[in-house]
Design an enzyme around this catalytic site. Structure first.
Site, PDB file in Angstrom:
ATOM      1  N   ASP A   6       0.873  -1.173   0.000  1.00  0.00           N
ATOM      2  CA  ASP A   6       0.000   0.000   0.000  1.00  0.00           C
ATOM      3  C   ASP A   6       0.910   1.223   0.000  1.00  0.00           C
ATOM      4  OD1 ASP A   6      -2.354   1.614   0.302  1.00  0.00           O
ATOM      5  OD2 ASP A   6      -1.900   1.826   2.427  1.00  0.00           O
ATOM      6  N   SER A   7       0.295   2.406  -0.143  1.00  0.00           N
ATOM      7  CA  SER A   7       1.080   3.631  -0.066  1.00  0.00           C
ATOM      8  C   SER A   7       1.580   3.878   1.360  1.00  0.00           C
ATOM      9  CB  SER A   7       0.223   4.817  -0.508  1.00  0.00           C
ATOM     10  OG  SER A   7      -0.933   4.888   0.304  1.00  0.00           O
ATOM     11  N   TYR A  38      -0.973   8.405  -2.448  1.00  0.00           N
ATOM     12  CA  TYR A  38      -1.036   8.133  -3.889  1.00  0.00           C
ATOM     13  C   TYR A  38      -2.299   8.760  -4.504  1.00  0.00           C
ATOM     14  CZ  TYR A  38       2.469   4.257  -3.739  1.00  0.00           C
ATOM     15  OH  TYR A  38       3.598   3.485  -3.625  1.00  0.00           O
ATOM     16  N   GLY A  39      -3.342   8.834  -3.680  1.00  0.00           N
ATOM     17  CA  GLY A  39      -4.685   9.114  -4.200  1.00  0.00           C
ATOM     18  C   GLY A  39      -4.898  10.491  -4.783  1.00  0.00           C
ATOM     19  N   CYS A  69      -4.501  -1.499  -1.848  1.00  0.00           N
ATOM     20  CA  CYS A  69      -4.614  -0.069  -2.132  1.00  0.00           C
ATOM     21  C   CYS A  69      -5.689   0.112  -3.206  1.00  0.00           C
ATOM     22  CB  CYS A  69      -3.268   0.464  -2.623  1.00  0.00           C
ATOM     23  SG  CYS A  69      -3.307   2.197  -3.067  1.00  0.00           S
ATOM     24  N   THR A  71      -6.447   2.818  -4.723  1.00  0.00           N
ATOM     25  CA  THR A  71      -5.955   3.709  -5.765  1.00  0.00           C
ATOM     26  C   THR A  71      -5.159   2.920  -6.813  1.00  0.00           C
ATOM     27  OG1 THR A  71      -5.820   5.429  -4.085  1.00  0.00           O
ATOM     28  CG2 THR A  71      -4.581   5.801  -6.119  1.00  0.00           C
ATOM     29  N   GLU A 149      -2.462   8.397   8.656  1.00  0.00           N
ATOM     30  CA  GLU A 149      -0.989   8.355   8.684  1.00  0.00           C
ATOM     31  C   GLU A 149      -0.438   9.140   9.886  1.00  0.00           C
ATOM     32  OE1 GLU A 149       1.286   6.726   6.636  1.00  0.00           O
ATOM     33  OE2 GLU A 149      -0.385   5.751   5.611  1.00  0.00           O
ATOM     34  N   CYS A 183     -11.041   2.790   0.113  1.00  0.00           N
ATOM     35  CA  CYS A 183      -9.615   3.054   0.330  1.00  0.00           C
ATOM     36  C   CYS A 183      -9.230   2.244   1.557  1.00  0.00           C
ATOM     37  CB  CYS A 183      -9.400   4.543   0.573  1.00  0.00           C
ATOM     38  SG  CYS A 183      -7.758   4.950   1.214  1.00  0.00           S
ATOM     39  N   THR A 184      -8.107   1.572   1.491  1.00  0.00           N
ATOM     40  CA  THR A 184      -7.745   0.661   2.586  1.00  0.00           C
ATOM     41  C   THR A 184      -7.317   1.395   3.861  1.00  0.00           C
ATOM     42  OG1 THR A 184      -5.522   0.517   1.654  1.00  0.00           O
ATOM     43  CG2 THR A 184      -7.098  -1.228   1.058  1.00  0.00           C
ATOM     44  N   HIS A 185      -7.095   2.704   3.759  1.00  0.00           N
ATOM     45  CA  HIS A 185      -6.834   3.460   4.992  1.00  0.00           C
ATOM     46  C   HIS A 185      -8.115   3.598   5.824  1.00  0.00           C
ATOM     47  CE1 HIS A 185      -2.962   4.619   3.269  1.00  0.00           C
ATOM     48  NE2 HIS A 185      -2.663   5.253   4.382  1.00  0.00           N
TER      49      HIS A 185
HETATM   50  N1  DGL Z   1      -4.745   3.197   0.924  1.00  0.00           N
HETATM   51  C1  DGL Z   1      -4.761   3.627  -0.405  1.00  0.00           C
HETATM   52  C2  DGL Z   1      -6.037   3.353  -1.116  1.00  0.00           C
HETATM   53  O1  DGL Z   1      -6.623   2.354  -0.802  1.00  0.00           O
HETATM   54  C3  DGL Z   1      -4.031   4.842  -0.807  1.00  0.00           C
HETATM   55  C4  DGL Z   1      -4.308   6.081  -0.090  1.00  0.00           C
HETATM   56  C5  DGL Z   1      -3.409   7.154  -0.630  1.00  0.00           C
HETATM   57  O2  DGL Z   1      -2.219   6.928  -0.640  1.00  0.00           O
HETATM   58  O3  DGL Z   1      -3.921   8.178  -1.069  1.00  0.00           O
HETATM   59  O4  DGL Z   1      -6.450   4.049  -1.994  1.00  0.00           O
END
Ligand code: DGL
Length: 263
Positions: A6-7, A38-39, A69, A71, A149, A183-185
């Site tokens: 993931d990011s 990343y998003g 991730c 994204t 984060e 989003c996995t966050h």
């Molecule tokens: N956790 C990621 C996702 O599922 C990326 C979040 C990010 O880096 O913007 O999209």
């Protein structure tokens, strides 16, 4: 060995589920903490990062990859599969879309994710493929990733709660009975999200993808204790701290910093 990337910290929501379902498997986790988020980036940049992340993981003895991730799944899954034919690569969209369509009673599904994922319409396409009648309310929530984060992950955290209130107002008004955390966050702060949307079915894209990975390892030995290697692309200290809170256990594995630009 299963590769997960993931990011940043978000993929730990998938790692947690994979570890629970497959205690006996070895896992290598890479969080690109030096380049998160990343998003908010362009398609070209996301593809470049995703290829480097995969190039690093494939230096390990992996036999499957979970792209933890949303994204990267939305932007680069096909490219990764093309580059590594024969390696099973699971993303986080399909499983969550299936789960949402299976659980909604009023056929109204909310989707929250990064701007790149929402703009790609990847969830929308998959949901409509599964059920052309489904009504979708999609919303990008860019502040959630930096909140996670930065460790603002307690369910009582008022800042995260207020941001969630602002972002999720439309979804609450729409009457959607199901919400995909695309989003996995976001599963890391799912309790704050649930406070804003009580009674709504919350689907974690991480959990659904972990179940898909587990299906590939149906002969895994549950009595074995699998090892985990954690790698990040920046200072490991913040990652260790927030990861320990989220995983509800002290990280008893070393977190190693690598230079991802070399891959
Ligand atoms: N956790 C990621 C996702 O599922 C990326 C979040 C990010 O880096 O913007 O999209």
């Amino acid at each position: 060995m299963i590769g997960i990337f993931d990011s940043g910290l978000g993929g730990l929501s998938a790692y947690k589920e994979v570890r629970r379902l497959l205690p006996g498997e070895d896992i290598v986790y890479f969080g690109d903490t030096g380049r998160v988020p990343y998003g908010t980036r362009s398609r070209e940049t996301i593809i470049k990062y995703a290829l480097q992340d995969m190039n690093f993981l494939t230096t390990k003895n992996i036999d499957a990859v979970l792209v933890a991730c949303g994204t990267v799944t939305s932007t680069a899954l096909d490219i990764l599969r093309e580059k590594y034919p024969g390696l099973p690569i699971i993303g986080v969209i399909e499983g969550a879309a299936k789960a949402a369509v299976g659980v909604t009673k009023n056929n109204r599904v909310g989707v929250i994710a990064t701007a790149a994922t929402i703009n790609s319409r990847s969830f929308e396409k998959k949901l409509r493929e599964l059920d052309p009648e489904v009504e979708i309310i999609a919303r990008a929530c860019p502040l959630f990733v930096p909140l996670v984060e930065s460790g603002f992950i307690s369910p009582d955290d008022e800042v995260t709660y207020l941001v969630a209130e602002r972002y999720l107002a439309d979804i609450r008004e729409s009457g959607a009975d199901t919400l995909i955390l695309g989003c996995t966050h976001y599963p890391v702060i799912s309790r704050s999200i649930a406070r804003v949307l009580p009674g709504v079915n919350i689907i974690s894209s991480s959990k659904a993808a972990a179940e898909q990975i587990a299906a590939l390892y149906s002969h895994s030995d549950p009595t074995r204790q699998g090892r985990t290697e954690f790698y990040v692309s920046d200072e490991p200290c913040g990652f260790e701290q927030t990861a320990s809170i989220f995983l509800e256990t002290k990280l008893d594995h070393d977190v190693t910093r690598i230079d991802i630009e070399k891959y």
